[in-house]
Design a protein around this motif. Structure first.
Motif, PDB file in Angstrom:
ATOM      1  N   GLU A  33      66.897   8.804  -3.822  1.00 24.13           N
ATOM      2  CA  GLU A  33      66.271  10.005  -3.237  1.00 24.13           C
ATOM      3  C   GLU A  33      64.753   9.906  -3.271  1.00 24.13           C
ATOM      4  O   GLU A  33      64.060  10.306  -2.328  1.00 24.13           O
ATOM      5  CB  GLU A  33      66.722  11.253  -3.998  1.00 24.13           C
ATOM      6  CG  GLU A  33      68.183  11.629  -3.777  1.00 24.13           C
ATOM      7  CD  GLU A  33      68.640  12.718  -4.746  1.00 24.13           C
ATOM      8  OE1 GLU A  33      67.766  13.316  -5.429  1.00 24.13           O
ATOM      9  OE2 GLU A  33      69.856  12.963  -4.826  1.00 24.13           O
ATOM     10  N   ARG A  34      64.227   9.378  -4.369  1.00 21.75           N
ATOM     11  CA  ARG A  34      62.769   9.222  -4.480  1.00 21.75           C
ATOM     12  C   ARG A  34      62.232   8.255  -3.420  1.00 21.75           C
ATOM     13  O   ARG A  34      61.219   8.515  -2.780  1.00 21.75           O
ATOM     14  CB  ARG A  34      62.403   8.724  -5.870  1.00 21.75           C
ATOM     15  CG  ARG A  34      62.475   9.787  -6.950  1.00 21.75           C
ATOM     16  CD  ARG A  34      62.317   9.158  -8.318  1.00 21.75           C
ATOM     17  NE  ARG A  34      61.056   8.463  -8.468  1.00 21.75           N
ATOM     18  CZ  ARG A  34      59.928   9.017  -8.917  1.00 21.75           C
ATOM     19  NH1 ARG A  34      59.908  10.300  -9.258  1.00 21.75           N
ATOM     20  NH2 ARG A  34      58.835   8.306  -9.043  1.00 21.75           N
ATOM     21  N   ASP A  47      63.668   7.551  -0.583  1.00 22.83           N
ATOM     22  CA  ASP A  47      63.845   8.215   0.712  1.00 22.83           C
ATOM     23  C   ASP A  47      62.688   9.178   0.989  1.00 22.83           C
ATOM     24  O   ASP A  47      62.177   9.239   2.111  1.00 22.83           O
ATOM     25  CB  ASP A  47      65.182   8.965   0.723  1.00 22.83           C
ATOM     26  CG  ASP A  47      65.492   9.559   2.082  1.00 22.83           C
ATOM     27  OD1 ASP A  47      65.670   8.793   3.040  1.00 22.83           O
ATOM     28  OD2 ASP A  47      65.542  10.789   2.183  1.00 22.83           O
ATOM     29  N   ASP A  48      62.255   9.919  -0.029  1.00 19.92           N
ATOM     30  CA  ASP A  48      61.140  10.867   0.126  1.00 19.92           C
ATOM     31  C   ASP A  48      59.827  10.167   0.459  1.00 19.92           C
ATOM     32  O   ASP A  48      58.976  10.737   1.134  1.00 19.92           O
ATOM     33  CB  ASP A  48      60.942  11.672  -1.172  1.00 19.92           C
ATOM     34  CG  ASP A  48      62.044  12.686  -1.392  1.00 19.92           C
ATOM     35  OD1 ASP A  48      62.782  12.977  -0.435  1.00 19.92           O
ATOM     36  OD2 ASP A  48      62.170  13.168  -2.536  1.00 19.92           O
ATOM     37  N   ARG A  49      59.662   8.946  -0.044  1.00 19.53           N
ATOM     38  CA  ARG A  49      58.379   8.251   0.079  1.00 19.53           C
ATOM     39  C   ARG A  49      58.343   7.248   1.224  1.00 19.53           C
ATOM     40  O   ARG A  49      57.312   6.645   1.483  1.00 19.53           O
ATOM     41  CB  ARG A  49      58.072   7.516  -1.238  1.00 19.53           C
ATOM     42  CG  ARG A  49      57.759   8.446  -2.405  1.00 19.53           C
ATOM     43  CD  ARG A  49      57.992   7.760  -3.753  1.00 19.53           C
ATOM     44  NE  ARG A  49      57.474   8.551  -4.858  1.00 19.53           N
ATOM     45  CZ  ARG A  49      58.064   9.635  -5.338  1.00 19.53           C
ATOM     46  NH1 ARG A  49      59.197  10.068  -4.788  1.00 19.53           N
ATOM     47  NH2 ARG A  49      57.542  10.295  -6.354  1.00 19.53           N
ATOM     48  N   ARG A  89      69.259   9.332  -8.032  1.00 18.22           N
ATOM     49  CA  ARG A  89      67.928   9.968  -8.033  1.00 18.22           C
ATOM     50  C   ARG A  89      66.870   8.982  -7.550  1.00 18.22           C
ATOM     51  O   ARG A  89      65.943   9.355  -6.828  1.00 18.22           O
ATOM     52  CB  ARG A  89      67.596  10.465  -9.449  1.00 18.22           C
ATOM     53  CG  ARG A  89      66.277  11.211  -9.536  1.00 18.22           C
ATOM     54  CD  ARG A  89      66.359  12.576  -8.850  1.00 18.22           C
ATOM     55  NE  ARG A  89      65.050  13.192  -8.716  1.00 18.22           N
ATOM     56  CZ  ARG A  89      64.335  13.193  -7.600  1.00 18.22           C
ATOM     57  NH1 ARG A  89      64.792  12.599  -6.503  1.00 18.22           N
ATOM     58  NH2 ARG A  89      63.169  13.800  -7.560  1.00 18.22           N
ATOM     59  N   GLU A 129      59.344   1.469  -4.944  1.00 15.68           N
ATOM     60  CA  GLU A 129      58.892   2.636  -4.174  1.00 15.68           C
ATOM     61  C   GLU A 129      57.660   2.300  -3.346  1.00 15.68           C
ATOM     62  O   GLU A 129      57.542   2.712  -2.183  1.00 15.68           O
ATOM     63  CB  GLU A 129      58.592   3.797  -5.125  1.00 15.68           C
ATOM     64  CG  GLU A 129      59.840   4.437  -5.704  1.00 15.68           C
ATOM     65  CD  GLU A 129      59.518   5.500  -6.747  1.00 15.68           C
ATOM     66  OE1 GLU A 129      58.353   5.955  -6.802  1.00 15.68           O
ATOM     67  OE2 GLU A 129      60.431   5.875  -7.511  1.00 15.68           O
ATOM     68  N   ARG A 142      54.591   8.739   2.108  1.00 12.38           N
ATOM     69  CA  ARG A 142      55.431   8.625   3.300  1.00 12.38           C
ATOM     70  C   ARG A 142      54.570   8.644   4.559  1.00 12.38           C
ATOM     71  O   ARG A 142      53.722   9.495   4.741  1.00 12.38           O
ATOM     72  CB  ARG A 142      56.425   9.787   3.338  1.00 12.38           C
ATOM     73  CG  ARG A 142      57.428   9.654   4.455  1.00 12.38           C
ATOM     74  CD  ARG A 142      58.349  10.849   4.497  1.00 12.38           C
ATOM     75  NE  ARG A 142      59.323  10.655   5.556  1.00 12.38           N
ATOM     76  CZ  ARG A 142      60.591  10.371   5.361  1.00 12.38           C
ATOM     77  NH1 ARG A 142      61.051  10.240   4.142  1.00 12.38           N
ATOM     78  NH2 ARG A 142      61.418  10.220   6.370  1.00 12.38           N
ATOM     79  N   ASP A 164      65.710   5.544   5.998  1.00 11.24           N
ATOM     80  CA  ASP A 164      66.757   6.427   5.487  1.00 11.24           C
ATOM     81  C   ASP A 164      67.422   5.713   4.314  1.00 11.24           C
ATOM     82  O   ASP A 164      68.109   4.699   4.506  1.00 11.24           O
ATOM     83  CB  ASP A 164      67.792   6.732   6.577  1.00 11.24           C
ATOM     84  CG  ASP A 164      67.192   7.568   7.697  1.00 11.24           C
ATOM     85  OD1 ASP A 164      66.327   8.418   7.393  1.00 11.24           O
ATOM     86  OD2 ASP A 164      67.569   7.358   8.860  1.00 11.24           O
TER      87      ASP A 164
END
Length: 354
Positions: free
Chosen positions: A207-208, A210-212, A204, A177, A146, A216
């Protein structure tokens, strides 16, 4: 027939091992041996040197994640995770992908033998495709974290209100990703991601990402709206249609219309409706995957004036979807995964200053 593909089947259930082995053998895939835990799976890979391993997630002595990691360290071999349909299994399945597994297939619940036989063609197809993956290449693919964009840091000016539609299948989660991690927020894309993935895993997955990513990112819901700097991941078992578009904001509709190209969500549905509704800049991307989903979508996007990009064969786990897209003659650029983010940005760049 699949031309001499040899598999190791690892599962702690004797019944499940038998069902999977029978399906693979009937589909022309030789089962070299079976393993009832991760330790036996690692030993079987050493001894039999198979083309592919089907790996249960939860096993005694050594679980599927640990076994996958050890196989990748000792004798890199394509691994297909067989995961139960639970939230907890979604987490560990993605962890296995991080450790080098190529993809996953969800084991049916309920009347297992009945459901497995219904899914047998899909299982044989994905095991055959995964067996051909060069995991030496795949496991070394870098991924930006990120805020550490892998895309060029030149000062760019971008066209306003661009939309990006990304489609992928086998081998796609890690690729999606990576691309999302390398897209700068300033590009202000509205991003629609269609990854062939079952219900229970797409939440899930979002969410992964979004984390990376600097974007949003969330799982799509019916009627969800999307603005610049946001991304929606198509929900498992639902087609994601672009319903309307106004003033840089789009709205999606989820349906359970019949599968297209034998899949739901289908990339074609999202690309086709985006092409019909969105009148601002559009970019369509097809990443690694099995089958031909997205080829018609790419044609529709190109006809609507979009820029279109496909992943190259060398960095695709499975060069099915990108190949079919390229064969339409409607793909502008064919790029390796490490150049994909820059290619996407080039499509909306109006000016570059040093």
């Amino acid at each position: 027939m699949t031309g001499g593909t040899r598999a190791v089947v690892a599962d702690d259930s004797h019944f499940m091992r038998s069902v999977i082995s029978d399906i693979l053998e009937e589909g022309g895939i030789e089962v070299a041996t079976e393993a009832k835990n991760g330790r036996e799976a690692v030993e079987a890979v050493r001894t039999h040197e198979p083309d592919v391993v089907t790996m249960d997630v939860e096993m005694p002595e050594m679980n599927g994640i640990e076994a996958t990691e050890q196989i990748m360290a000792e004798r890199p071999t394509p691994v297909l995770m067989l995961s139960a349909h639970t939230d907890e299994n979604a987490d560990v399945t993605f962890e296995a992908l991080d450790k080098g597994a190529v993809d996953f297939f969800t084991k049916p619940g309920g009347e297992v033998s009945m459901e497995m036989s219904r899914l047998k063609d899909q299982l044989v197809d994905i095991v055959s495709s995964v067996a051909r993956v060069d995991v030496g290449t795949q496991s070394s693919t870098p991924r930006a974290g990120r805020g550490t964009s892998g895309a060029s840091t030149r000062n760019r000016s971008y066209t306003a209100n661009p939309t990006l539609v990304v489609g992928s299948s086998t081998g796609g989660p890690k690729m999606v990703e990576q691309v999302m991690a390398e897209l700068p927020r300033e590009a202000d894309f509205r991003v629609l991601v269609v990854q062939h993935m079952p219900e229970g895993f797409t939440g899930r997955f979002s969410e992964r990402i979004d984390d990376r990513s600097d974007y949003d990112v969330r799982e799509a819901t019916d009627g969800a709206r999307l603005a610049g700097g946001e991304a929606l991941v198509a929900a498992g078992d639902r087609h994601m249609e672009v319903k309307n578009y106004r003033n840089g904001r789009l709205r999606v509709k989820l349906t359970q219309d019949p599968p297209e190209n034998s899949v739901r969500p289908a990339v074609d549905v999202t690309m086709r409706t985006a092409a019909a509704v969105i009148d601002d800049p559009l970019v369509g991307v097809i990443l690694t995957g099995m089958g031909g989903d997205g080829a018609d979508g790419i044609v529709r996007l190109k006809d609507a004036g979009a820029r279109t990009i496909a992943q190259d064969e060398a960095t695709s786990a499975v060069y099915g979807m990108p190949k079919r897209a390229v064969e339409t003659g409607c793909v502008d650029s064919v790029l390796p995964i490490d150049e994909m983010a820059n290619g996407i940005l080039d499509a909306i760049t109006t000016e570059v200053s040093s």
